[in-house]
Design a protein around this motif. Sequence first.
Motif, PDB file in Angstrom:
ATOM      1  N   ARG B  10       0.848  -1.188   0.000  1.00 20.43           N
ATOM      2  CA  ARG B  10       0.000   0.000   0.000  1.00 20.43           C
ATOM      3  C   ARG B  10       0.883   1.237   0.000  1.00 20.43           C
ATOM      4  O   ARG B  10       1.932   1.242   0.640  1.00 20.43           O
ATOM      5  CB  ARG B  10      -0.875   0.066   1.261  1.00 20.43           C
ATOM      6  CG  ARG B  10      -1.916  -0.972   1.404  1.00 20.43           C
ATOM      7  CD  ARG B  10      -2.621  -0.850   2.743  1.00 20.43           C
ATOM      8  NE  ARG B  10      -3.636  -1.861   2.908  1.00 20.43           N
ATOM      9  CZ  ARG B  10      -4.900  -1.691   2.549  1.00 20.43           C
ATOM     10  NH1 ARG B  10      -5.292  -0.548   2.036  1.00 20.43           N
ATOM     11  NH2 ARG B  10      -5.766  -2.662   2.716  1.00 20.43           N
ATOM     12  N   TYR B  36      -0.833  -4.770 -14.613  1.00 18.35           N
ATOM     13  CA  TYR B  36      -2.266  -4.599 -14.761  1.00 18.35           C
ATOM     14  C   TYR B  36      -2.734  -3.516 -13.801  1.00 18.35           C
ATOM     15  O   TYR B  36      -2.134  -3.285 -12.751  1.00 18.35           O
ATOM     16  CB  TYR B  36      -3.015  -5.900 -14.420  1.00 18.35           C
ATOM     17  CG  TYR B  36      -2.717  -7.066 -15.321  1.00 18.35           C
ATOM     18  CD1 TYR B  36      -1.610  -7.877 -15.097  1.00 18.35           C
ATOM     19  CD2 TYR B  36      -3.556  -7.384 -16.386  1.00 18.35           C
ATOM     20  CE1 TYR B  36      -1.331  -8.953 -15.915  1.00 18.35           C
ATOM     21  CE2 TYR B  36      -3.290  -8.469 -17.209  1.00 18.35           C
ATOM     22  CZ  TYR B  36      -2.184  -9.238 -16.963  1.00 18.35           C
ATOM     23  OH  TYR B  36      -1.914 -10.313 -17.774  1.00 18.35           O
ATOM     24  N   GLN B  38      -6.357  -2.292 -11.836  1.00 19.07           N
ATOM     25  CA  GLN B  38      -7.733  -2.673 -11.521  1.00 19.07           C
ATOM     26  C   GLN B  38      -8.421  -1.504 -10.846  1.00 19.07           C
ATOM     27  O   GLN B  38      -8.037  -1.082  -9.753  1.00 19.07           O
ATOM     28  CB  GLN B  38      -7.751  -3.900 -10.603  1.00 19.07           C
ATOM     29  CG  GLN B  38      -9.149  -4.429 -10.349  1.00 19.07           C
ATOM     30  CD  GLN B  38      -9.147  -5.690  -9.507  1.00 19.07           C
ATOM     31  OE1 GLN B  38      -8.258  -5.907  -8.693  1.00 19.07           O
ATOM     32  NE2 GLN B  38     -10.140  -6.532  -9.697  1.00 19.07           N
ATOM     33  N   LYS B  41     -14.135  -2.156  -8.228  1.00 22.78           N
ATOM     34  CA  LYS B  41     -15.271  -2.935  -8.712  1.00 22.78           C
ATOM     35  C   LYS B  41     -15.189  -3.203 -10.226  1.00 22.78           C
ATOM     36  O   LYS B  41     -16.209  -3.399 -10.884  1.00 22.78           O
ATOM     37  CB  LYS B  41     -16.592  -2.229  -8.396  1.00 22.78           C
ATOM     38  CG  LYS B  41     -16.784  -1.978  -6.900  1.00 22.78           C
ATOM     39  CD  LYS B  41     -18.157  -1.392  -6.622  1.00 22.78           C
ATOM     40  CE  LYS B  41     -18.301  -0.936  -5.176  1.00 22.78           C
ATOM     41  NZ  LYS B  41     -18.077  -2.009  -4.213  1.00 22.78           N
ATOM     42  N   LYS B  42     -13.978  -3.224 -10.749  1.00 20.73           N
ATOM     43  CA  LYS B  42     -13.785  -3.464 -12.173  1.00 20.73           C
ATOM     44  C   LYS B  42     -12.800  -4.606 -12.379  1.00 20.73           C
ATOM     45  O   LYS B  42     -12.170  -5.091 -11.455  1.00 20.73           O
ATOM     46  CB  LYS B  42     -13.247  -2.196 -12.852  1.00 20.73           C
ATOM     47  CG  LYS B  42     -14.178  -1.019 -12.797  1.00 20.73           C
ATOM     48  CD  LYS B  42     -15.327  -1.163 -13.751  1.00 20.73           C
ATOM     49  CE  LYS B  42     -16.144   0.115 -13.797  1.00 20.73           C
ATOM     50  NZ  LYS B  42     -17.324  -0.034 -14.680  1.00 20.73           N
ATOM     51  N   SER B  43     -12.668  -4.998 -13.619  1.00 15.75           N
ATOM     52  CA  SER B  43     -11.740  -6.070 -13.943  1.00 15.75           C
ATOM     53  C   SER B  43     -10.320  -5.544 -14.096  1.00 15.75           C
ATOM     54  O   SER B  43     -10.068  -4.353 -13.956  1.00 15.75           O
ATOM     55  CB  SER B  43     -12.198  -6.764 -15.220  1.00 15.75           C
ATOM     56  OG  SER B  43     -11.419  -7.910 -15.464  1.00 15.75           O
ATOM     57  N   LEU B  44      -9.422  -6.443 -14.385  1.00 16.31           N
ATOM     58  CA  LEU B  44      -8.032  -6.053 -14.579  1.00 16.31           C
ATOM     59  C   LEU B  44      -7.808  -5.614 -16.012  1.00 16.31           C
ATOM     60  O   LEU B  44      -8.243  -6.267 -16.955  1.00 16.31           O
ATOM     61  CB  LEU B  44      -7.105  -7.239 -14.278  1.00 16.31           C
ATOM     62  CG  LEU B  44      -6.858  -7.548 -12.811  1.00 16.31           C
ATOM     63  CD1 LEU B  44      -8.032  -8.278 -12.204  1.00 16.31           C
ATOM     64  CD2 LEU B  44      -5.595  -8.371 -12.663  1.00 16.31           C
ATOM     65  N   LEU B  46      -4.847  -4.802 -18.734  1.00 13.00           N
ATOM     66  CA  LEU B  46      -3.426  -4.908 -19.020  1.00 13.00           C
ATOM     67  C   LEU B  46      -2.893  -3.546 -19.419  1.00 13.00           C
ATOM     68  O   LEU B  46      -3.429  -2.901 -20.324  1.00 13.00           O
ATOM     69  CB  LEU B  46      -3.194  -5.924 -20.145  1.00 13.00           C
ATOM     70  CG  LEU B  46      -1.741  -6.109 -20.603  1.00 13.00           C
ATOM     71  CD1 LEU B  46      -0.896  -6.687 -19.481  1.00 13.00           C
ATOM     72  CD2 LEU B  46      -1.687  -7.019 -21.830  1.00 13.00           C
ATOM     73  N   PHE B  91      -5.568  -0.149  -7.930  1.00 13.16           N
ATOM     74  CA  PHE B  91      -4.879  -1.355  -7.481  1.00 13.16           C
ATOM     75  C   PHE B  91      -4.029  -1.831  -8.654  1.00 13.16           C
ATOM     76  O   PHE B  91      -4.569  -2.091  -9.734  1.00 13.16           O
ATOM     77  CB  PHE B  91      -5.931  -2.403  -7.080  1.00 13.16           C
ATOM     78  CG  PHE B  91      -5.414  -3.548  -6.262  1.00 13.16           C
ATOM     79  CD1 PHE B  91      -5.710  -4.849  -6.614  1.00 13.16           C
ATOM     80  CD2 PHE B  91      -4.659  -3.329  -5.124  1.00 13.16           C
ATOM     81  CE1 PHE B  91      -5.251  -5.922  -5.843  1.00 13.16           C
ATOM     82  CE2 PHE B  91      -4.200  -4.384  -4.355  1.00 13.16           C
ATOM     83  CZ  PHE B  91      -4.505  -5.680  -4.718  1.00 13.16           C
ATOM     84  N   ILE B  93      -1.433  -4.565 -10.217  1.00 16.34           N
ATOM     85  CA  ILE B  93      -1.029  -5.963 -10.055  1.00 16.34           C
ATOM     86  C   ILE B  93      -0.025  -6.318 -11.137  1.00 16.34           C
ATOM     87  O   ILE B  93      -0.219  -5.979 -12.314  1.00 16.34           O
ATOM     88  CB  ILE B  93      -2.235  -6.914 -10.151  1.00 16.34           C
ATOM     89  CG1 ILE B  93      -3.246  -6.610  -9.053  1.00 16.34           C
ATOM     90  CG2 ILE B  93      -1.798  -8.372 -10.067  1.00 16.34           C
ATOM     91  CD1 ILE B  93      -4.508  -7.466  -9.136  1.00 16.34           C
ATOM     92  N   PHE B 106       0.742 -14.270 -10.552  1.00 14.32           N
ATOM     93  CA  PHE B 106       0.362 -12.914 -10.185  1.00 14.32           C
ATOM     94  C   PHE B 106       0.892 -12.512  -8.819  1.00 14.32           C
ATOM     95  O   PHE B 106       0.924 -13.323  -7.889  1.00 14.32           O
ATOM     96  CB  PHE B 106      -1.161 -12.776 -10.211  1.00 14.32           C
ATOM     97  CG  PHE B 106      -1.722 -12.768 -11.597  1.00 14.32           C
ATOM     98  CD1 PHE B 106      -1.962 -13.956 -12.276  1.00 14.32           C
ATOM     99  CD2 PHE B 106      -1.981 -11.574 -12.247  1.00 14.32           C
ATOM    100  CE1 PHE B 106      -2.462 -13.948 -13.566  1.00 14.32           C
ATOM    101  CE2 PHE B 106      -2.483 -11.557 -13.542  1.00 14.32           C
ATOM    102  CZ  PHE B 106      -2.710 -12.750 -14.198  1.00 14.32           C
ATOM    103  N   GLY B 107       1.263 -11.251  -8.715  1.00 16.85           N
ATOM    104  CA  GLY B 107       1.643 -10.692  -7.436  1.00 16.85           C
ATOM    105  C   GLY B 107       0.405 -10.349  -6.620  1.00 16.85           C
ATOM    106  O   GLY B 107      -0.717 -10.389  -7.127  1.00 16.85           O
ATOM    107  N   PRO B 108       0.595  -9.973  -5.359  1.00 18.64           N
ATOM    108  CA  PRO B 108      -0.530  -9.687  -4.473  1.00 18.64           C
ATOM    109  C   PRO B 108      -1.154  -8.312  -4.683  1.00 18.64           C
ATOM    110  O   PRO B 108      -2.181  -8.003  -4.097  1.00 18.64           O
ATOM    111  CB  PRO B 108       0.096  -9.789  -3.080  1.00 18.64           C
ATOM    112  CG  PRO B 108       1.531  -9.430  -3.296  1.00 18.64           C
ATOM    113  CD  PRO B 108       1.889  -9.929  -4.653  1.00 18.64           C
ATOM    114  N   GLY B 109      -0.516  -7.484  -5.491  1.00 15.12           N
ATOM    115  CA  GLY B 109      -1.089  -6.174  -5.779  1.00 15.12           C
ATOM    116  C   GLY B 109      -0.557  -5.071  -4.884  1.00 15.12           C
ATOM    117  O   GLY B 109      -0.076  -5.312  -3.776  1.00 15.12           O
ATOM    118  N   ARG B 111      -1.865  -1.198  -3.567  1.00 18.98           N
ATOM    119  CA  ARG B 111      -2.941  -0.219  -3.547  1.00 18.98           C
ATOM    120  C   ARG B 111      -2.325   1.162  -3.502  1.00 18.98           C
ATOM    121  O   ARG B 111      -1.655   1.508  -2.541  1.00 18.98           O
ATOM    122  CB  ARG B 111      -3.809  -0.446  -2.301  1.00 18.98           C
ATOM    123  CG  ARG B 111      -4.858   0.639  -2.043  1.00 18.98           C
ATOM    124  CD  ARG B 111      -6.041   0.529  -2.970  1.00 18.98           C
ATOM    125  NE  ARG B 111      -6.731  -0.737  -2.853  1.00 18.98           N
ATOM    126  CZ  ARG B 111      -7.615  -1.156  -3.776  1.00 18.98           C
ATOM    127  NH1 ARG B 111      -7.902  -0.410  -4.818  1.00 18.98           N
ATOM    128  NH2 ARG B 111      -8.209  -2.330  -3.613  1.00 18.98           N
TER     129      ARG B 111
END
Lengths: 113, 115
Positions: B10, B36, B38, B41-44, B46, B91, B93, B106-109, B111
Amino acid sequence: AQSVTQLGSHVSVSEGALVLLRCNYSSSVPPYLFWYVQYPNQGLQLLLKYTTGATLVKGINGFEAEFKKSETSFHLTKPSAHMSDAAEYFCAVSERNFNKFYFGSGTKLNVKP
Amino acid sequence: GAVVSQHPSRVICKSGTSVKIECRSLDFQATTMFWYRQFPKKSLMLMATSNEGSKATYEQGVEKDKFLINHASLTLSTLTVTSAHPEDSSFYICSAVGLAGVGQYFGPGTRLTVL
């Protein structure tokens, strides 16, 4: 070009009921197919994937998905929902070298007690 | 095996500053890494493809001067958000493909919040 369509942005089931999350894709060649789960403020966790071989793929947490080439579908199912299954689920396709993932818009699964 | 980490998890920064996010493949070498974004409330989406030792390839609509990507080694890619604005809050990723090309992990992202 590849694209992924997930029908239903929100799905609600009762605990113990069948879970069915739909995913259709469009691709000029059979892609690799994936389902990921994402819990709030976390990254993606791979549930299962199809690359080659058996079209019915079993994943973690009791989930499975079936690749149906004729229907260009890869729907995710689980016989009995658990409260801990509540999360967002993403279907994805990639080229057959694991490059360039294309994600669906996601389906938020709600599990009612 | 096949673990991808991101640092920081974060970050909060002021508008106008730059933020660097690291993506590391911990137990494998990654020829290719992806970034990526995100939205809530949306998708990822690229953003770009990063290959070790070469310039990143950006997807249409992604500003390459704003989102600087460096893939300095087979285990590290960095994304720098330059002159961050509140609309860059998201977010982020990363993911990595191993040398053998057996999967994308994938990584944990991270924020990012820009005030």
